[in-house]
Design an enzyme around this catalytic site. Structure first.
Site, PDB file in Angstrom:
ATOM      1  N   ALA A 160       0.928  -1.181  -0.085  1.00 45.87           N
ATOM      2  CA  ALA A 160      -0.031   0.135   0.001  1.00 45.87           C
ATOM      3  C   ALA A 160       0.740   1.269  -0.108  1.00 45.87           C
ATOM      4  CB  ALA A 160      -0.994   0.078   1.266  1.00 45.87           C
ATOM      5  N   ASP A 161       0.372   2.302  -0.419  1.00 41.54           N
ATOM      6  CA  ASP A 161       1.032   3.669  -0.536  1.00 41.54           C
ATOM      7  C   ASP A 161      -0.031   4.693  -0.486  1.00 41.54           C
ATOM      8  OD1 ASP A 161       3.790   4.727  -0.698  1.00 41.54           O
ATOM      9  OD2 ASP A 161       2.848   5.890  -1.810  1.00 41.54           O
ATOM     10  N   GLN A 162       0.305   6.043   0.013  1.00 39.36           N
ATOM     11  CA  GLN A 162      -0.559   6.935  -0.224  1.00 39.36           C
ATOM     12  C   GLN A 162       0.317   8.133  -0.346  1.00 39.36           C
ATOM     13  OE1 GLN A 162      -1.982   8.860   3.590  1.00 39.36           O
ATOM     14  NE2 GLN A 162      -3.981   8.193   2.762  1.00 39.36           N
TER      15      GLN A 162
END
Length: 198
Positions: A74-76
């Site tokens: 995941a990444d934001q």
């Protein structure tokens, strides 16, 4: 049930998966995010696509060390004024960032990917639009004093699940996406993969 690994050291992402009833191991990805981002930024790739690429890179790297299992990466990415913001380096950077965003809108792009044996088998990205209320230096000073180093742990220098909620006028989008994980589409895919019961 299929074995599941979370390729992230994020406490909140782990809590989201745990609260959803998932059993998993944590094995944070060993990737240099800035090195992956650099050519993307130079070629003008959108912040949304950068989040997708980073989520996939994390899932693939960790899955290459965990053969045969599903790995969630995941990444934001925070997009403000057409630029990508990263976690502030220190409290002064956090102060400047918050004052620049006061009274203005920004977007959070949260991406997730699932990989098996080093290959991505699923990916998704969701975007939330957020408008900060107008505030001045005095409020920012009190806010940063109250949250301390937590301001340095998140892009935007806030955590919506805590005092950061006081910074906002309006939020258009999914709460889980704000916290850094497009949880609903991820759970849907995990059901398809047999990790969760249908």
């Amino acid at each position: 049930m299929t074995d599941l690994v979370l390729a992230s050291g994020s406490r909140i992402r782990a809590e989201l998966l745990q609260n959803a009833g998932l059993t998993f191991r944590i094995d944070p990805a060993r990737v240099d995010e800035r090195a992956i981002e650099a050519p993307l930024l130079e070629s003008g790739v959108s912040p949304e696509d950068i989040a997708k690429v980073l989520a996939e890179a994390k899932a693939q790297e960790t899955s290459s060390r965990n053969p045969g299992v599903l790995v969630v990466g995941a990444d934001q990415v925070l997009e403000f004024g057409g630029a990508r913001l990263t976690k502030p380096d220190d409290m002064e950077a956090a102060r400047r960032q918050l004052l620049a965003m006061s009274g203005k809108s920004h977007a959070l792009h949260s991406a997730a990917a699932i990989a098996r044996d080093g290959e991505t088998i699923w990916r998704a990205v969701r975007t939330v639009r957020m408008k900060m209320r107008a505030f001045g230096p005095e409020f920012v000073g009190r806010y940063l004093a109250a949250v301390g180093d937590d301001a340095l742990a998140s892009v935007g220098a806030y955590q919506l699940e805590g005092r950061g909620v006081q910074l906002f006028d309006a939020i258009d989008g999914d709460y889980f996406t704000v916290l850094g994980l497009p949880l609903l589409p991820l759970l849907d895919e995990l059901r398809r993969q047999g990790v969760l019961e249908t």
